[in-house]
Design an enzyme around this catalytic site. Structure first.
Site, PDB file in Angstrom:
ATOM      1  CG  ASP A  29      -2.112   0.903   1.074  1.00  0.00           C
ATOM      2  OD1 ASP A  29      -2.333   1.429  -0.035  1.00  0.00           O
ATOM      3  OD2 ASP A  29      -2.834   1.109   2.075  1.00  0.00           O
ATOM      4  CG  ASN A  77      -7.868  -1.915  -5.267  1.00  0.00           C
ATOM      5  OD1 ASN A  77      -7.012  -2.761  -5.005  1.00  0.00           O
ATOM      6  ND2 ASN A  77      -8.085  -0.885  -4.441  1.00  0.00           N
ATOM      7  CD1 TRP A  78     -13.179  -5.202  -9.322  1.00  0.00           C
ATOM      8  CD2 TRP A  78     -12.185  -4.449 -11.187  1.00  0.00           C
ATOM      9  NE1 TRP A  78     -12.530  -6.263  -9.920  1.00  0.00           N
ATOM     10  CE2 TRP A  78     -11.916  -5.835 -11.060  1.00  0.00           C
ATOM     11  CE3 TRP A  78     -11.662  -3.762 -12.284  1.00  0.00           C
ATOM     12  CZ2 TRP A  78     -11.146  -6.548 -11.984  1.00  0.00           C
ATOM     13  CZ3 TRP A  78     -10.894  -4.470 -13.208  1.00  0.00           C
ATOM     14  CH2 TRP A  78     -10.645  -5.837 -13.051  1.00  0.00           C
TER      15      TRP A  78
END
Ligand code: IPE
Ligand code: IPE
Ligand code: MG
Length: 261
Positions: A29, A77-78
């Site tokens: 991240d 995350n889409w």
């Protein structure tokens, strides 16, 4: 440079090679924030994250870690801006294509966990090709969590179990922890003993919910593109200083250690 090298060596030397975690899981991240520091767009951060993937994989293989799972793209995350999502998919495709040679050279097998069918066809094909091309490699498994969500993985497992119960091949009282583990994307892979998350966020973000039930968590403020061998060694050294009690008392753990010594 010499000083840096010294720190580097001494950290690595502190690692007890006979007490390595067999499986390390990483939430990579902070790519976006890393790029922001340089006034660049988020994709620049992702591109620079690839080097950290390479270094971490190499360090784990050199030490003798058997499984490394990297959270590369979550189902959530889409929801990111479309151009970032498509850049990530392209980067993934390109990286996998470029790395096959190195993976084979280093005897590393590539695997994936997540809803792989939901990836764009071109990315999926490249991934499946690399998985096939590296399947005989034995030194270490590099497992990419792609289009992954821990809750969906559990839903999927429950559906599979329910249909076996319905068809009569499984009875409800036969269901145990192994039945569930065997229906997860990670079937056959031991649970991670160590979970690392970079960028200072202290959460799981739907990562390996079942598998991390007893993992040691290591959080660092280092942003993913800045993560490297040294940072990995730091995490392992800290992991090895922890006492894993699994519900027992500290005295019981010391006694077992003394008896086994
Ligand atoms: C991690 O970095 C990479 C992916 C989730 C694909 P981020 O893109 O989440 O970076 P930050 O958290 O916005 O800094
Ligand atoms: C988790 O990071 C997913 C990956 C590293 C692939 P995110 O950056 O998407 O997590 P949140 O949204 O901050 O929890
Ligand atoms: Mg993030």
């Amino acid at each position: 440079m010499i000083d840096r090298f010294r720190i580097f060596m001494s950290l690595k030397d502190k690692i007890a090679l006979d007490q390595l975690p067999e499986h390390i899981a990483v939430i990579m991240d902070g790519n976006g924030r890393w790029a922001k520091q340089y006034n660049k767009n988020r994709v620049f951060g992702h591109t620079n994250g690839v080097k950290a993937v390479r270094e971490t994989t190499e360090a784990c293989a050199e030490l003798g870690v058997k499984h490394l799972t990297l959270y590369a793209f979550s189902t959530e995350n889409w929801s990111r801006p479309q151009d970032e999502v498509s850049a990530l998919m392209k980067l993934l495709l390109k990286t996998i294509r470029l790395e096959i040679k190195t993976l084979n050279k280093n005897d590393i097998r590539l695997r994936a966990v997540g809803n792989i069918k939901g990836l764009p066809a071109s990315t999926r094909k490249e991934l499946e090709f690399a998985i096939e091309a590296t399947k005989e490699n034995k030194r270490m498994e590099l497992i990419l969590a792609l289009n992954y969500s821990g809750k969906s993985e559990l839903v999927n497992a429950m559906q599979l179990i329910a249909s076996e119960v319905k068809s009569g091949t499984l009875s409800p009282d036969q269901i145990d922890e192994k039945t569930i583990s065997d229906k997860l994307y990670t079937a056959g892979i031991p649970d991670p003993e160590l979970m690392i998350r970079t960028s200072g966020e202290n959460r799981l973000s739907n990562f390996l919910l079942w598998q991390l039930a007893y993992a040691e968590f290591y959080f660092t403020s280092v942003l993913w593109p800045d993560f490297g061998k040294e940072e990995l060694y730091k995490a392992i050294v800290e992991y090895q200083q922890r006492e894993r009690r699994f519900g027992k008392t500290s005295e019981q753990i010391s006694l077992t250690k003394a008896t086994n010594a």
